[in-house]
Structure formats: structure tokens, C-alpha cells
Design a protein around this motif. Structure first.
Motif, PDB file in Angstrom:
ATOM      1  N   ARG A   1       0.870  -1.187   0.000  1.00  0.00           N
ATOM      2  CA  ARG A   1       0.000   0.000   0.000  1.00  0.00           C
ATOM      3  C   ARG A   1       0.902   1.231   0.000  1.00  0.00           C
ATOM      4  O   ARG A   1       1.674   1.439   0.949  1.00  0.00           O
ATOM      5  CB  ARG A   1      -0.903   0.004   1.239  1.00  0.00           C
ATOM      6  CG  ARG A   1      -1.948  -1.114   1.227  1.00  0.00           C
ATOM      7  CD  ARG A   1      -2.842  -1.048   2.451  1.00  0.00           C
ATOM      8  NE  ARG A   1      -2.094  -1.182   3.683  1.00  0.00           N
ATOM      9  CZ  ARG A   1      -2.321  -0.461   4.775  1.00  0.00           C
ATOM     10  NH1 ARG A   1      -3.291   0.434   4.802  1.00  0.00           N
ATOM     11  NH2 ARG A   1      -1.593  -0.645   5.866  1.00  0.00           N
TER      12      ARG A   1
ATOM     13  N   THR B   1      -4.744   2.777  -8.742  1.00  0.00           N
ATOM     14  CA  THR B   1      -5.112   4.036  -8.072  1.00  0.00           C
ATOM     15  C   THR B   1      -6.634   4.112  -7.921  1.00  0.00           C
ATOM     16  O   THR B   1      -7.343   3.172  -8.298  1.00  0.00           O
ATOM     17  CB  THR B   1      -4.596   5.250  -8.878  1.00  0.00           C
ATOM     18  OG1 THR B   1      -5.077   5.113 -10.216  1.00  0.00           O
ATOM     19  CG2 THR B   1      -3.089   5.329  -8.897  1.00  0.00           C
TER      20      THR B   1
ATOM     21  N   SER C   1     -10.400   2.918  -2.597  1.00  0.00           N
ATOM     22  CA  SER C   1     -11.017   3.343  -1.335  1.00  0.00           C
ATOM     23  C   SER C   1     -10.712   2.274  -0.282  1.00  0.00           C
ATOM     24  O   SER C   1     -10.399   1.130  -0.614  1.00  0.00           O
ATOM     25  CB  SER C   1     -12.523   3.517  -1.506  1.00  0.00           C
ATOM     26  OG  SER C   1     -13.130   2.249  -1.507  1.00  0.00           O
ATOM     27  N   THR C   2     -10.835   2.680   0.987  1.00  0.00           N
ATOM     28  CA  THR C   2     -10.386   1.777   2.057  1.00  0.00           C
ATOM     29  C   THR C   2     -11.334   0.593   2.269  1.00  0.00           C
ATOM     30  O   THR C   2     -11.025  -0.299   3.041  1.00  0.00           O
ATOM     31  CB  THR C   2     -10.233   2.534   3.392  1.00  0.00           C
ATOM     32  OG1 THR C   2     -11.485   3.168   3.680  1.00  0.00           O
ATOM     33  CG2 THR C   2      -9.138   3.575   3.321  1.00  0.00           C
TER      34      THR C   2
ATOM     35  N   TRP D   1      -7.301  -2.932  -1.078  1.00  0.00           N
ATOM     36  CA  TRP D   1      -6.723  -2.191   0.052  1.00  0.00           C
ATOM     37  C   TRP D   1      -6.586  -3.082   1.287  1.00  0.00           C
ATOM     38  O   TRP D   1      -5.690  -2.923   2.098  1.00  0.00           O
ATOM     39  CB  TRP D   1      -7.595  -0.971   0.364  1.00  0.00           C
ATOM     40  CG  TRP D   1      -7.168  -0.201   1.586  1.00  0.00           C
ATOM     41  CD1 TRP D   1      -7.689  -0.299   2.848  1.00  0.00           C
ATOM     42  CD2 TRP D   1      -6.117   0.775   1.660  1.00  0.00           C
ATOM     43  NE1 TRP D   1      -7.041   0.557   3.700  1.00  0.00           N
ATOM     44  CE2 TRP D   1      -6.070   1.233   3.003  1.00  0.00           C
ATOM     45  CE3 TRP D   1      -5.229   1.309   0.727  1.00  0.00           C
ATOM     46  CZ2 TRP D   1      -5.165   2.189   3.443  1.00  0.00           C
ATOM     47  CZ3 TRP D   1      -4.322   2.268   1.166  1.00  0.00           C
ATOM     48  CH2 TRP D   1      -4.291   2.699   2.508  1.00  0.00           C
TER      49      TRP D   1
ATOM     50  N   LYS E   1      -2.842   5.412  -2.397  1.00  0.00           N
ATOM     51  CA  LYS E   1      -3.779   6.428  -1.884  1.00  0.00           C
ATOM     52  C   LYS E   1      -3.003   7.693  -1.537  1.00  0.00           C
ATOM     53  O   LYS E   1      -1.823   7.624  -1.203  1.00  0.00           O
ATOM     54  CB  LYS E   1      -4.482   5.926  -0.620  1.00  0.00           C
ATOM     55  CG  LYS E   1      -5.781   5.240  -0.891  1.00  0.00           C
ATOM     56  CD  LYS E   1      -6.612   5.023   0.356  1.00  0.00           C
ATOM     57  CE  LYS E   1      -7.545   6.178   0.645  1.00  0.00           C
ATOM     58  NZ  LYS E   1      -8.484   6.473  -0.439  1.00  0.00           N
TER      59      LYS E   1
END
Ligand code: NAI
Ligand code: ALG
Ligand code: NA
Length: 544
Positions: A327, A409, A412-413, A418, A430
Motif C-alpha cells: 500500500r 489508483t 477506497s479503504t 486495500w 492512496k
């Protein structure tokens, strides 16, 4: 290749598939039990696949519960026969001699072992060569620690009462079951074999069925150096058939495991039934944070270095690393220029048969892993993320389990990409605005193995640290990262001297360094009453 074999050679040049021609077939091995080769009880074998060519290049024995029984009995016998004089209670210096001899043989055979591991796993040759050096260094290091252990025995404990004296003994925990993965096949086995033998344990090693060849060669090396038979036993086979009975065996005193969190849970559950200790080195979803003081306008070389560490953190070993920094958290001010560079560098990676010179991305380990990684990428796409670069099979490679370096890219979490470990060359990105946002994002994971920070203000940090317990500068904020390892201005450097292990769902029980030896020792207190006076708690009967 040298050492005993369980029959003739099964491999041939043709089986090696494409790539430069190699004249190095290896012997067909049995299970390494009791100091020699043994056919598995049910006579079954598993194919060995070269993932870079998809060719079957040999086979390995498939152990089952019957073989586990024999291997554990052998290790048990080696632990306690002769009152342990030959191994478990021998001076550490005696065991150190064997560890050094193993290290020397690994060094002698470095290039054929590296080749074998490349053929088995798809890891590129420069990586497997470096791994073999690390393997030898790890045996040497634990030889030193085995010697030092002798001096640490009987260290006194200071007590508040003079009529008692106390000291400690560090003793081997017993027979250990070592269950290891395929991403660094011989190195991950060595991180367990070297310290456990240094401690005086005897062991049964169960490497991953996806890449076992070099671990079997360790058996051949044990024969060559005359390691007392039965001290180390190596059984290859499937996790459910060979790993599971090893982890639940009542005569195995401890299980040390590296691999997936799911399998780690199973091993812990099996061991819990006997209150058997375990150490678990599991998955990760480690962050790499790049701050805005790493600015291309301020220093091109620093910027390049940051881009290169980000690449190394996820594309080395094709991202099949428990501590991979998968990440990437970029300060919004530098995100665009950083990603432009990252893509340009990623395009420049040579993806090829891992035997080719200059290769920097080999294949992943297996078809299963390849399919799993592709699924992660397609799920990311369907959840709305953007595949900024890569995401597919490289067009110039028609065979083999190759995947392009992939940069994702618009993440979202809540997305799978992710949250879950991919274990492939796939990084998700992120952006953040403030330090506290960066730390919050970094810690937004169930895992906790590693974290990396690239920033420029270390001098300021040092200044602050000298003055007080600073909590304002970026590096001091590292204390806020919930991981067992923190890298500053780099990602992935690994030293045998430094502790290795995670928290949260990345597991527990440290490997490497002196902590790695401690994993295989119990500490016994020996306390002696040394007064001539009776203890005096009970009243003596009047007759006496
Ligand atoms: N933390 C790490 O270093 C590693 C993480 N992984 C993760 O795990 C995923 C799946 O890979 P796998 O090869 O399936 O990993 P795995 O965790 O199933 O395999 C690791 C070892 O455990 C053994 N094993 C499997 N099931 C077992 C059981 N029930 N009892 C005892 N031993 C058992 C295997 O035979 C192998 O030796 C990867 O995609 C990756 O995400 C895989 C390998 C290493
Ligand atoms: N040798 C290096 N660089 N890393 C080891 C990673 C260990 C792991 O994936 O469990
Ligand atoms: Na393989």
C-alpha cells in the motif's frame, strides 16, 4: 549435485523448458528421515512444476501421516537418546561445528542451489543467489549464538533472601515442527532450522509442496557434513496430508510456521488442543508512506531513490513477500510526479525467464497464485479502482505464470485491494494530506508486519529525540505505526541480526537475531536452599 539419492535421475535437459540450456539435473530424492532417504509410506509423489515454463521438471515425495509418525519418532529419539549427550545437551560449541559445516556446503553449492530454486519457484537468479548467501550467513550466525549460549548458562538471579541461590538454564524446547512457505523456500526454512538446531532442538521440516527442491538438498548436505542422524528430518508433501498431522502430533513440542493467516489459524487451533506453543509469521498489507519533503524540485536523486524503494518494496520477488509494502501512501503534493516516475520505472523492468541475465521480474510461483492475483486485479477494477499500469500477462511471454508490475489508483479503504494480501506484483495507491491522516491510513489494516516511511527530516528528528520525547516530527511519528518492523527511507532490507515478526494478524513470536534463538529455548529456574538451619515453618513434634 552430490549426496545420496533415492534412485536414478528423473530430470533431463528437455524438462527444463525454455531458457538457456542447463546441464544440471538433480537426483530424485526420497523423504529425508533418520539421516537417509526413505520412500513415502504410500509411495506417492507430487509433480514439480517450473512456473516460468509450465513444464513438469521432476517430482517430490508426498508424505502422509504415516511418514510424519516415523519422522517425529526419529526426531524424538535424537533428542533424548544417550541422555541428549550427542545433541540436545551437548555444548553449543558442538552443534555450532555442524552449523558452520552446513554453511560452508551451502556456499560451495551456491550456484546449483540457486539454479534449482529458480527452476522450482520462478524467482530470478540474482535473487536466489542472494538468498543462498543469506542462507549460509544465517547458519553461520546461529553457530555463533550456539557457542555464546554455553557462556550464558547458569547465569545467577539475584534474590532478596540470602538462604536461597538461583540461576537459570536455557534448554531446548524439544522436538519442533517447522512448516514453511514457497516464497523464499530454503531461506524461510533456514530461519527456523538454524536457530532450532543451535538451541539443541531436533526438528521435522515440512517445506511448501510448491517449492521443496532446495530443502531436500539441505538433507543431502546434512549427510555430507555428518549431522547426527535424525536431528533434522525433512518431509515434503501437501499441507493437509503432511503439515496438519505434524502440527497436531502429540510428540511435537512446538510448531513454528510461516505462511498464510488462514493456515496459521488452523495450526494454532490444532496446537491448542495440546497447549503446544506456536510461533506464527503470517501475511501482511504493509504501507509505504512518502512525505512531501521528498520533492523532485528539491532533489532528483532523493526522489529517484524513493521511487526505487517503492518499486523494490512490491516488485522484488514478484511481490511474494510477507513484508511487501503493497500500500503506497503519497502526500498529495508529490503524488502526480511520483506516479509518473513510478510508471516510467515500472515500464523499464525486464520481465523474462528468471534465468535470463538482467531479469528483474520472474514468474509467480504457480498457476494457482497467478489466477489468484489476476482475480484480485479484476475485482479491483470492478470495484471502481483504476489500473494505472500493468494488470495483465506481458505480451511477449506466451507461457509461464507472469504478471506485469501493476499499479492501482482510485482506491477506497473498503476495497478488497486495500484490505487483503495479494502476494503478487501489485501495489495500490492512496493520497494523504496530513501526517495524522497518513498514520491512520497506514494502520487501517488487520495486519502489522512492516511499515516504511520515506521522508527527509531525520536530522530534525534526531534533534528532537535528544531534547524530549518528541511526537511532532515525521520520523518520531513512526512510533505510531502498529507494526513489528519499520523501515526508514527504504523498504525490505533484512538482516539476520535484527528481530523479525509482526503483530495483529501478522502473527507472533520473533524470528532472527537472538530472539530467533529464544523461540526454541525454555528458561528453567534452578533454586537452591543453602542454609544449615531448618526452614522452620512447622513446629517440630516434641518427641524428635
Ligand atoms: N507470510 C508469508 O510469507 C506467506 C504468505 N502466503 C499467503 O498465503 C497464500 C496462499 O499460499 P499457500 O501456499 O496456500 O500458503 P499456506 O499458508 O497454505 O502454505 C504454507 C505452508 O503451510 C502448509 N500447510 C497448508 N495447509 C496446512 C495445514 N492445514 N496444516 C499444516 N500445514 C499446512 C503448506 O503445505 C506450506 O508448507 C498466498 O497467496 C499468500 O497470500 C503464502 C506463503 C508465504
Ligand atoms: N530476505 C528478504 N529480503 N526478505 C525475507 C522476507 C520473508 C518473508 O516473506 O517471510
Ligand atoms: Na515449483
Amino acid at each position: 549435485m552430490q549426496g545420496g539419492g533415492g534412485g536414478g535421475s528423473s530430470s533431463s535437459r528437455a524438462l527444463l523448458g525454455s531458457g538457456p540450456s542447463i546441464a544440471s539435473p538433480w537426483p530424485r530424492r526420497g523423504l529425508f528421515i533418520g539421516g537417509g532417504w526413505r520412500e513415502p509410506a504410500l509411495g506417492r509423489r507430487l509433480p514439480v512444476v517450473n512456473p516460468a515454463t509450465e513444464a513438469t521438471i521432476g517430482d517430490i515425495p508426498a508424505a502422509t501421516a504415516e511418514d510424519v509418525e516415523i519422522a517425529v519418532a526419529a526426531a524424538r529419539d535424537a533428542f533424548s537418546s544417550d541422555g541428549g549427550r550427542h545433541w540436545s545437551r551437548a555444548p553449543g560449541a558442538v552443534r555450532a561445528k555442524f552449523l558452520r559445516a552446513i554453511a560452508a556446503k551451502i556456499n560451495d553449492r551456491k550456484s546449483d542451489l540457486a539454479l534449482l530454486e529458480t527452476l522450482d519457484s520462478g524467482k530470478l537468479l540474482d535473487e536466489t543467489n542472494a538468498d543462498m548467501e543469506d542462507v549460509a550467513a544465517c547458519f553461520e550466525y546461529y553457530a555463533d549464538l550456539a557457542e555464546a549460549l554455553d557462556e550464558k548458562q547458569r547465569s545467577p538471579i539475584s534474590l532478596p533472601m540470602e538462604n536461597f541461590k538461583s540461576h537459570i538454564l536455557k534448554e531446548p524446547i524439544g522436538v519442533v515442527g517447522l512448516i514453511t512457505p514457497w516464497n523464499y523456500p530454503l531461506l524461510m526454512a533456514t530461519w527456523k532450522v538454524a536457530p532450532s538446531l543451535a538451541a539443541g532442538c531436533t526438528a521435522v521440516l515440512k517445506p511448501s509442496e510448491l517449492a521443496s527442491l532446495t530443502c531436500l538438498e539441505l538433507g543431502a548436505i546434512c549427510i555430507e557434513v555428518g549431522l547426527p542422524p535424525r536431528v533434522l528430518n525433512i518431509i515434503t508433501g501437501l499441507g493437509t496430508e503432511a503439515g496438519a498431522p505434524l502440527s497436531s502430533h502429540p510428540h511435537v513440542d512446538k510448531v513454528a510456521f510461516t505462511g498464510s493467516t488462514e493456515t496459521g489459524k488452523r495450526i494454532m487451533t490444532a496446537a491448542a488442543q495440546m497447549v503446544k506453543p506456536v510461533s506464527l509469521e503470517l501475511g501482511g498489507k504493509s504501507p509505504l508512506i512518502v512525505f512531501d519533503d521528498v520533492d523532485i524540485d528539491k532533489g532528483l536523486s532523493e526522489f529517484k531513490s524513493a521511487v526505487e524503494w517503492a518499486m523494490f518494496g512490491i516488485f522484488a520477488n514478484a511481490g511474494q513477500v510477507c513484508s511487501a509494502t503493497s500500500r503506497l501512501l503519497l502526500h498529495e503534493k508529490i503524488a502526480k510526479q511520483f506516479l509518473d516516475r513510478l510508471v516510467a520505472w515500472a515500464k523499464n523492468i525486464k520481465i523474462s525467464d528468471p534465468l535470463e541475465e538482467g531479469c528483474r521480474l520472474g514468474s509467480v510461483v504457480s498457476e494457482g497464485q497467478y489466477e489468484k492475483i489476476k482475480k484480485f486485479i479484476s475485482t479491483a477494477r470492478s470495484e471502481g479502482a483504476t489500473i494505472l499500469y500493468g494488470g495483465a500477462r506481458p505480451q511477449h511471454l506466451r507461457r509461464g505464470f507472469f504478471i506485469e508490475p501493476t499499479i492501482i489508483t482510485d482506491v477506497s479503504t473498503s476495497m478488497q485491494i486495500w484490505r487483503e494480501e495479494v502476494f503478487g506484483p501489485v501495489i495500490c495507491v492512496k493520497e494523504f494530506r496530513t501526517e495524522s491522516e497518513a498514520v491512520e491510513l497506514a494502520n487501517d489494516t488487520h495486519y502489522g508486519l512492516a511499515g516504511a516511511v520515506i521522508a527527509n527530516d531525520q536530522e530534525r528528528c534526531e534533534r528532537c529525540r535528544r531534547i524530549s520525547s518528541c511526537n511532532t516530527c515525521k520520523i518520531c511519528r513512526l512510533q505510531a505505526l502498529h507494526s513489528g518492523i519499520v523501515w526508514i527511507n527504504c523498504s525490505q532490507p533484512t538482516f539476520v541480526q535484527a528481530p523479525w515478526g509482526g503483530n495483529k494478524r501478522s502473527g507472533f513470536g520473533l524470528e532472527l537475531g537472538e530472539w530467533g534463538l529464544g523461540n526454541y529455548l525454555t528458561v528453567k529456574q534452578v533454586t537452591k536452599y543453602c542454609s544449615d538451619e531448618p526452614w522452620g515453618w512447622y513446629q517440630s513434634p516434641s518427641k524428635l
